[in-house]
Design a protein around this motif. Sequence first.
Motif, PDB file in Angstrom:
ATOM      1  N   GLN A   1       2.379   2.082  -3.429  1.00 63.95           N
ATOM      2  CA  GLN A   1       1.083   2.980  -4.148  1.00 63.95           C
ATOM      3  C   GLN A   1       0.813   4.334  -3.485  1.00 63.95           C
ATOM      4  OE1 GLN A   1       0.150   1.265  -6.957  1.00 63.95           O
ATOM      5  NE2 GLN A   1       1.787  -0.224  -6.536  1.00 63.95           N
ATOM      6  N   ASN A   2       1.477   4.867  -2.434  1.00 62.67           N
ATOM      7  CA  ASN A   2       1.151   5.942  -1.821  1.00 62.67           C
ATOM      8  C   ASN A   2      -0.089   5.906  -1.375  1.00 62.67           C
ATOM      9  OD1 ASN A   2       3.902   7.119  -2.357  1.00 62.67           O
ATOM     10  ND2 ASN A   2       2.932   8.520  -3.928  1.00 62.67           N
ATOM     11  N   GLN A   3      -0.863   4.783  -0.826  1.00 63.26           N
ATOM     12  CA  GLN A   3      -1.860   4.670  -0.283  1.00 63.26           C
ATOM     13  C   GLN A   3      -1.893   4.038   1.207  1.00 63.26           C
ATOM     14  OE1 GLN A   3      -3.929   2.067  -3.139  1.00 63.26           O
ATOM     15  NE2 GLN A   3      -4.015   3.730  -4.587  1.00 63.26           N
ATOM     16  N   SER A   4      -0.903   4.100   1.867  1.00 63.76           N
ATOM     17  CA  SER A   4      -0.957   3.576   3.033  1.00 63.76           C
ATOM     18  C   SER A   4      -1.425   4.645   4.263  1.00 63.76           C
ATOM     19  CB  SER A   4       0.445   3.127   3.634  1.00 63.76           C
ATOM     20  OG  SER A   4       1.132   4.311   3.539  1.00 63.76           O
TER      21      SER A   4
ATOM     22  N   ARG B   1       0.842  -1.111  -0.161  1.00 65.39           N
ATOM     23  CA  ARG B   1       0.053  -0.004   0.105  1.00 65.39           C
ATOM     24  C   ARG B   1       0.891   1.270   0.038  1.00 65.39           C
ATOM     25  NH1 ARG B   1      -5.318   0.442  -0.859  1.00 65.39           N
ATOM     26  NH2 ARG B   1      -5.453   1.622   0.923  1.00 65.39           N
TER      27      ARG B   1
END
Length: 257
Positions: free
Chosen positions: A35-38, A32
């Motif tokens: 994907q720079n989504q954590s 995550r």
Amino acid sequence: MPTAPKTSFTWVFWPYILAVALAVFGVYSFYRHSQNQSSVLQQLAIVTSTITWLTLVPPAHFNGFLEGWPIALFFVYHYFFFFESSVRKRLYGDLYPRAHDAKWDVKLPRVFQFAFFGLVLVGHFLAAYEGPELHLILGGWANLGTWALVMMTLFMRYHSVLYLAKYSEKVVVPTAVVQFGPYRWVRHPIYASTMLLFALHCITLRAPLSLGFIVAVCVWYYGRKAELEEELLLESFGERYKEYMAKVRYRLIPLLY
């Protein structure tokens, strides 16, 4: 009649399940994060899961219980690796890297990265195997030297990150040749401090053979990475970096390498 030593098999059952679950969540969190989504929790899980498998799982596996230095190092490792993240958090409010020239993302091939992580993990397990129960030693004058080494490791990491941040754009792009603080002793003190941290784990477990193994792995990996970074720095700063290299001759270990 002497009594048989007590052995705890607790770790074989439920703690291993927790450790594996934490590792799985850490791998998912790392995906995550790539994907720079954590979330903040997932970013913390990446660090905590890795440190758990380095500092707690190996001695618990060979001893069946945890006491002493492994628990202390669990927190020392967290404090150590949070320095660089705290710089990003203070500057940008999160832990994500900013857009920058990709040429500064100096990385070795994935096979080298995975090999390095695997060998570091093996080194931590070897240290726990080489020095079972010795990590339970608490107090005594010998531990004063160990705590002094802990403080030196943290001091070196903190000031390396601090000076690099002062002379970098977006944390990762250097704007000048840093020659202050730990950069007066070795050219790559952040790598050197990480190697010193791993060495500290072996020292606390009184595991000299594993110490040599860990140092060799770090010199192999960080030495190669440092070479690539220096090629880029020479390209960017030219004579200024050549003068710095002549002034500070050692990459990772003063007087040796």
